[in-house]
Motif scaffolding. Structure first.
Motif, short mmCIF file in Angstrom:
data_model
loop_
_atom_site.label_atom_id
_atom_site.label_comp_id
_atom_site.label_asym_id
_atom_site.label_seq_id
_atom_site.Cartn_x
_atom_site.Cartn_y
_atom_site.Cartn_z
N ALA A 3 -15.06 64.66 17.38
CA ALA A 3 -15.39 63.46 17.59
C ALA A 3 -15.15 62.28 16.12
CB ALA A 3 -16.71 63.66 17.97
N GLN A 5 -16.86 60.21 15.03
CA GLN A 5 -17.56 59.71 13.99
C GLN A 5 -18.04 61.38 12.96
OE1 GLN A 5 -20.95 59.67 16.71
NE2 GLN A 5 -21.68 61.88 16.03
N ASP A 6 -17.11 62.03 13.32
CA ASP A 6 -16.71 63.20 12.58
C ASP A 6 -15.73 64.47 11.61
OD1 ASP A 6 -19.91 63.99 13.64
OD2 ASP A 6 -19.18 65.29 14.59
N HIS A 23 -21.20 60.60 28.93
CA HIS A 23 -21.21 60.13 27.21
C HIS A 23 -21.93 60.46 26.25
CE1 HIS A 23 -19.57 57.13 23.50
NE2 HIS A 23 -19.03 58.57 23.48
N ARG A 24 -23.47 60.14 26.50
CA ARG A 24 -24.62 60.13 26.15
C ARG A 24 -24.85 61.83 26.06
NH1 ARG A 24 -27.90 56.19 24.83
NH2 ARG A 24 -29.40 57.34 25.29
N GLN A 26 -23.43 64.23 25.61
CA GLN A 26 -22.70 65.40 24.92
C GLN A 26 -22.48 65.00 23.26
OE1 GLN A 26 -19.60 63.66 22.98
NE2 GLN A 26 -20.12 65.98 22.04
N HIS A 27 -23.38 63.30 22.81
CA HIS A 27 -24.13 63.30 21.66
C HIS A 27 -25.35 63.70 21.84
CE1 HIS A 27 -20.09 61.68 20.44
NE2 HIS A 27 -20.60 60.41 21.02
N HIS A 28 -26.06 64.09 22.82
CA HIS A 28 -27.58 63.87 22.62
C HIS A 28 -28.33 64.85 23.33
CE1 HIS A 28 -27.48 60.10 20.83
NE2 HIS A 28 -26.79 59.21 22.10
N GLU A 32 -21.57 70.30 25.37
CA GLU A 32 -20.21 70.18 24.05
C GLU A 32 -18.63 69.63 24.77
OE1 GLU A 32 -19.55 73.68 21.91
OE2 GLU A 32 -21.77 73.66 21.17
#
Length: 64
Positions: A3, A5-6, A23-24, A26-28, A32
């Motif tokens: 990602a 952010q990573d 999308h949400r 996958q992040h929360h 994966e």
């Protein structure tokens, strides 16, 4: 896929188009996303699939 952010690349080879809800997730959540052979795979959490088998959208236009 790493990602943004990573520290992942902002490049086409590291991008997947997702709707807002996915999308949400996958992040929360424990979902994966990875890219394998140039195609995105979604890996469900263990409570959905204990073996966490990747799910891939078939390329229907190539099957014809």
């Amino acid at each position: 896929m790493t990602a943004w952010q990573d520290g992942g690349d902002t490049a086409l080879h590291n991008c997947v188009m997702l709707c807002r809800a996915c999308h949400r997730l996958q992040h929360h959540s424990e979902w994966e996303v990875r890219i394998r052979d140039g195609l995105p795979e979604l890996i469900p959490p263990a409570w959905i699939d204990p073996q966490r088998r990747p799910r891939r959208q078939p390329l229907l236009h190539l099957a014809a």
